[in-house]
Design an enzyme around this catalytic site. Structure first.
Site, PDB file in Angstrom:
ATOM      1  N   LYS A   1      34.347  11.706  67.046  1.00  0.00           N
ATOM      2  CA  LYS A   1      35.290  11.809  65.938  1.00  0.00           C
ATOM      3  C   LYS A   1      36.049  13.142  65.970  1.00  0.00           C
ATOM      4  O   LYS A   1      37.233  13.199  65.605  1.00  0.00           O
ATOM      5  CB  LYS A   1      34.562  11.632  64.606  1.00  0.00           C
ATOM      6  CG  LYS A   1      34.120  10.188  64.361  1.00  0.00           C
ATOM      7  CD  LYS A   1      35.316   9.241  64.346  1.00  0.00           C
ATOM      8  CE  LYS A   1      34.951   7.841  63.942  1.00  0.00           C
ATOM      9  NZ  LYS A   1      36.127   6.938  63.866  1.00  0.00           N
TER      10      LYS A   1
ATOM     11  N   TYR B   1      28.168  10.825  67.815  1.00  0.00           N
ATOM     12  CA  TYR B   1      29.195  10.265  66.924  1.00  0.00           C
ATOM     13  C   TYR B   1      30.154  11.371  66.482  1.00  0.00           C
ATOM     14  O   TYR B   1      31.387  11.196  66.504  1.00  0.00           O
ATOM     15  CB  TYR B   1      28.528   9.632  65.712  1.00  0.00           C
ATOM     16  CG  TYR B   1      29.497   9.128  64.668  1.00  0.00           C
ATOM     17  CD1 TYR B   1      30.183   7.920  64.851  1.00  0.00           C
ATOM     18  CD2 TYR B   1      29.742   9.856  63.500  1.00  0.00           C
ATOM     19  CE1 TYR B   1      31.075   7.452  63.898  1.00  0.00           C
ATOM     20  CE2 TYR B   1      30.638   9.390  62.544  1.00  0.00           C
ATOM     21  CZ  TYR B   1      31.295   8.195  62.743  1.00  0.00           C
ATOM     22  OH  TYR B   1      32.186   7.741  61.805  1.00  0.00           O
TER      23      TYR B   1
END
Length: 256
Positions: A165, A161
């Site tokens: 990002k 994740y």
């Protein structure tokens, strides 16, 4: 209290607008006079967002779209133009989180899901949005939702994740430089933990999160979705006319 109407007559497209940050952003744009197109994979929560906007006197349109599908995001852009006449602002908020496992234990499917929606989805959305905005005399403004976890924060158990990002933040800077000459301003907002279910760690309660935030962030609490929305609207507005390629961190001082 001063009531602002920075977006009267403009059209804003918000992805992932069925809940959380996306819904708060959509409501904030509508409150400042924008026509709002809300996009997401599930129709029911989008309709709820539209209902909230319309009951407050605003104008909104729901479009079902998977941001990882180029045809879907193009359809959302086309719907905004066909229904309201232009696309002046876009907020690429749609994202998913698959955490709680080290990289060696992360299912390959979870890697691809996060990559497809968080990063490829941002690319596809940016491409479709810029192509439209650069044809307009007024250009446009785009805000991507990244995360402080992808740039400044330690990230045990959420490496995939965080990688997506961090990539969104870098993509924002590159795209901003590529397209400022087209009259399109591109920036990002990187929230820290926000008062949504997505900020809860696996097995964590809201009370546990509150206790964690008392030591993790100098502010001593999670941010509200309204605080993140305020940052988004600033970057999308003429108030930020000379702000290009920035990543505005909203995390209560956790990365200060």
């Amino acid at each position: 209290m001063t009531i602002r109407h920075r977006f009267t007559g403009r059209t804003a497209l918000v992805t992932g607008a069925g809940s959380g940050i996306g819904r708060a952003v959509a409501l904030a744009f509508a409150a400042e006079g924008a026509n709002v197109v809300v996009a997401g994979r599930r129709r029911e929560p989008l309709d709820e967002t539209v209902d909230l906007i319309e009951r407050a006197g605003g104008k909104a349109l729901a479009v079902t779209a998977d941001v990882s599908a180029a045809a879907d995001i193009q359809a959302a852009v086309d719907a905004a133009v066909e229904h309201f006449g232009s696309l002046d602002v876009a907020v690429n908020n749609a994202g998913v989180f698959r955490g709680g496992a080290s990289l060696t234990d992360l299912p390959e499917e979870d890697w691809h899901t996060q990559l497809d929606i968080n990063l490829t989805g941002a690319f596809l959305a940016l491409r479709a949005q810029v192509r439209r905005m650069r044809t307009q005399p007024s250009g446009g403004a785009i805000v991507n939702i990244a995360s402080n976890i992808g740039v400044h924060r330690r990230a045990p158990g959420i490496a995939a994740y965080a990688a997506t990002k961090a990539a969104v933040s870098v993509l924002t800077r590159g795209a901003a430089l590529d397209h400022i000459a087209d009259g399109v301003r591109i920036n990002a907002v990187s929230p820290g933990p926000v008062d949504t279910s997505m900020s809860l760690r696996p097995g964590e309660t809201e009370a546990g999160r509150a206790e964690r935030m008392r030591t993790d962030a100098p502010l001593g609490r999670v941010s509200t979705v309204e605080e993140v929305a305020a940052a988004v609207l600033y970057l999308a507005s003429d108030d930020a006319a000379s702000t290009v390629g920035t990543d505005l961190v909203v995390d209560g001082g956790a990365t200060a």
